[in-house]
Design a protein around this motif. Structure first.
Motif, PDB file in Angstrom:
ATOM      1  N   UNK A  87       0.829  -1.226  -0.010  1.00  0.00           N
ATOM      2  CA  UNK A  87       0.082  -0.035  -0.045  1.00  0.00           C
ATOM      3  C   UNK A  87       0.770   1.100  -0.132  1.00  0.00           C
ATOM      4  N   UNK A  88       1.984   1.205   0.777  1.00  0.00           N
ATOM      5  CA  UNK A  88       2.800   2.463   0.817  1.00  0.00           C
ATOM      6  C   UNK A  88       3.416   2.542  -0.634  1.00  0.00           C
ATOM      7  N   UNK A  89       4.070   1.558  -0.969  1.00  0.00           N
ATOM      8  CA  UNK A  89       4.552   1.721  -2.459  1.00  0.00           C
ATOM      9  C   UNK A  89       3.536   2.031  -3.199  1.00  0.00           C
ATOM     10  N   UNK A  90       2.303   1.688  -3.496  1.00  0.00           N
ATOM     11  CA  UNK A  90       1.228   2.190  -4.425  1.00  0.00           C
ATOM     12  C   UNK A  90       0.988   3.553  -4.001  1.00  0.00           C
ATOM     13  N   UNK A  91       1.007   3.821  -3.078  1.00  0.00           N
ATOM     14  CA  UNK A  91       1.003   5.489  -2.495  1.00  0.00           C
ATOM     15  C   UNK A  91       1.823   6.344  -3.111  1.00  0.00           C
ATOM     16  N   UNK A  92       3.135   5.801  -3.090  1.00  0.00           N
ATOM     17  CA  UNK A  92       4.169   6.540  -3.647  1.00  0.00           C
ATOM     18  C   UNK A  92       3.964   6.559  -5.110  1.00  0.00           C
ATOM     19  N   UNK A  93       3.774   5.439  -5.784  1.00  0.00           N
ATOM     20  CA  UNK A  93       3.883   5.315  -7.000  1.00  0.00           C
ATOM     21  C   UNK A  93       2.633   6.355  -7.718  1.00  0.00           C
ATOM     22  N   UNK A  94       1.516   6.480  -6.968  1.00  0.00           N
ATOM     23  CA  UNK A  94       0.515   7.372  -7.531  1.00  0.00           C
ATOM     24  C   UNK A  94       0.981   8.812  -7.286  1.00  0.00           C
ATOM     25  N   UNK A  95       1.775   9.091  -6.318  1.00  0.00           N
ATOM     26  CA  UNK A  95       2.322  10.444  -6.278  1.00  0.00           C
ATOM     27  C   UNK A  95       3.537  10.775  -7.456  1.00  0.00           C
ATOM     28  N   UNK A  96       4.222   9.708  -7.743  1.00  0.00           N
ATOM     29  CA  UNK A  96       5.012   9.757  -8.917  1.00  0.00           C
ATOM     30  C   UNK A  96       4.354  10.053 -10.195  1.00  0.00           C
ATOM     31  N   UNK A  97       3.256   9.111 -10.427  1.00  0.00           N
ATOM     32  CA  UNK A  97       2.287   9.515 -11.644  1.00  0.00           C
ATOM     33  C   UNK A  97       1.867  10.811 -11.619  1.00  0.00           C
ATOM     34  N   UNK A  98       1.289  11.371 -10.527  1.00  0.00           N
ATOM     35  CA  UNK A  98       0.766  12.634 -10.632  1.00  0.00           C
ATOM     36  C   UNK A  98       1.802  13.556 -11.153  1.00  0.00           C
ATOM     37  N   UNK A  99       3.195  13.817 -10.670  1.00  0.00           N
ATOM     38  CA  UNK A  99       4.248  14.348 -10.827  1.00  0.00           C
ATOM     39  C   UNK A  99       4.532  14.430 -12.410  1.00  0.00           C
ATOM     40  N   UNK A 100       4.614  13.176 -13.040  1.00  0.00           N
ATOM     41  CA  UNK A 100       4.834  12.806 -14.445  1.00  0.00           C
ATOM     42  C   UNK A 100       3.561  13.419 -15.316  1.00  0.00           C
ATOM     43  N   UNK A 101       2.325  13.341 -14.947  1.00  0.00           N
ATOM     44  CA  UNK A 101       1.317  13.953 -15.796  1.00  0.00           C
ATOM     45  C   UNK A 101       1.195  15.217 -15.392  1.00  0.00           C
ATOM     46  N   UNK A 102       1.345  15.861 -14.558  1.00  0.00           N
ATOM     47  CA  UNK A 102       1.275  17.400 -14.153  1.00  0.00           C
ATOM     48  C   UNK A 102       2.268  17.914 -14.997  1.00  0.00           C
ATOM     49  N   UNK A 103       3.423  17.525 -14.938  1.00  0.00           N
ATOM     50  CA  UNK A 103       4.529  18.101 -15.465  1.00  0.00           C
ATOM     51  C   UNK A 103       4.941  18.000 -17.136  1.00  0.00           C
ATOM     52  N   UNK A 104       4.063  16.779 -17.483  1.00  0.00           N
ATOM     53  CA  UNK A 104       3.980  16.519 -18.788  1.00  0.00           C
ATOM     54  C   UNK A 104       5.223  16.092 -19.401  1.00  0.00           C
ATOM     55  N   UNK A 105       6.177  15.508 -18.576  1.00  0.00           N
ATOM     56  CA  UNK A 105       7.489  14.959 -18.821  1.00  0.00           C
ATOM     57  C   UNK A 105       7.666  13.374 -18.716  1.00  0.00           C
ATOM     58  N   UNK A 106       8.554  12.696 -19.243  1.00  0.00           N
ATOM     59  CA  UNK A 106       8.777  11.373 -19.023  1.00  0.00           C
ATOM     60  C   UNK A 106       9.223  11.131 -17.921  1.00  0.00           C
ATOM     61  N   UNK A 107       9.252   9.949 -17.160  1.00  0.00           N
ATOM     62  CA  UNK A 107       9.743   9.605 -15.838  1.00  0.00           C
ATOM     63  C   UNK A 107      11.209   9.471 -16.112  1.00  0.00           C
ATOM     64  N   UNK A 108      11.966   9.721 -15.061  1.00  0.00           N
ATOM     65  CA  UNK A 108      13.263   9.775 -15.153  1.00  0.00           C
ATOM     66  C   UNK A 108      13.709   8.910 -13.818  1.00  0.00           C
ATOM     67  N   UNK A 109      14.549   7.698 -13.837  1.00  0.00           N
ATOM     68  CA  UNK A 109      14.943   7.123 -12.508  1.00  0.00           C
ATOM     69  C   UNK A 109      15.567   7.956 -11.919  1.00  0.00           C
ATOM     70  N   UNK A 110      15.734   7.610 -10.491  1.00  0.00           N
ATOM     71  CA  UNK A 110      16.799   8.339  -9.740  1.00  0.00           C
ATOM     72  C   UNK A 110      17.918   7.870  -9.569  1.00  0.00           C
ATOM     73  N   UNK A 111      19.169   8.481  -9.832  1.00  0.00           N
ATOM     74  CA  UNK A 111      20.249   8.092  -9.683  1.00  0.00           C
ATOM     75  C   UNK A 111      20.984   8.333  -8.361  1.00  0.00           C
ATOM     76  N   UNK A 112      21.715   7.412  -7.736  1.00  0.00           N
ATOM     77  CA  UNK A 112      22.214   7.480  -6.417  1.00  0.00           C
ATOM     78  C   UNK A 112      23.390   8.192  -6.508  1.00  0.00           C
TER      79      UNK A 112
END
Length: 112
Positions: A87-112
């Motif tokens: 559930x926590x991972x789905x919550x975080x993924x939903x927030x990432x989806x919103x960021x991708x949709x609202x900014x109209x940019x492709x998803x970029x993976x985080x680099x450490x």
């Protein structure tokens, strides 16, 4: 998700989208003290179910090869039961989806 949500402009934040999907905890407060309760399950049942099933599948992948995934996922799996972590991972993924949709940019993976 895009067919149901669209551009995500109707939500002001990722938490709003997550709450609309029913993935955020209910906030109860009394005497100025706020407590987070169980998840609301008040949103779109179908998308919420797809996200939770997807994250449950992802948990199996993380357990077999933890070095390929974001350390946050492995950390939450160590601290919480598997279903709660899904559930926590789905919550975080939903927030990432919103960021991708609202900014109209492709998803970029985080680099450490």
């Amino acid at each position: 998700i895009v067919a149901t949500v669209g551009s995500g402009a109707q939500f002001q934040s990722g938490r709003d989208l997550s709450a609309w999907l029913g993935l955020t905890p209910i906030k109860k407060s009394t005497g100025g003290k706020e407590r987070l309760r169980r998840i609301s399950k008040m949103g779109d049942r179908y998308i919420r179910r797809l996200m939770v099933v997807g994250m449950t599948s992802r948990i199996k992948q993380i357990k077999s090869t933890p070095e390929k995934f974001d350390p946050w996922f492995a950390d939450i799996l160590q601290r919480k039961p598997a279903k709660l972590a899904a559930i926590a991972m789905a919550n975080k993924t939903a927030r990432i989806i919103w960021a991708v949709l609202s900014r109209n940019e492709p998803y970029r993976t985080r680099t450490v």
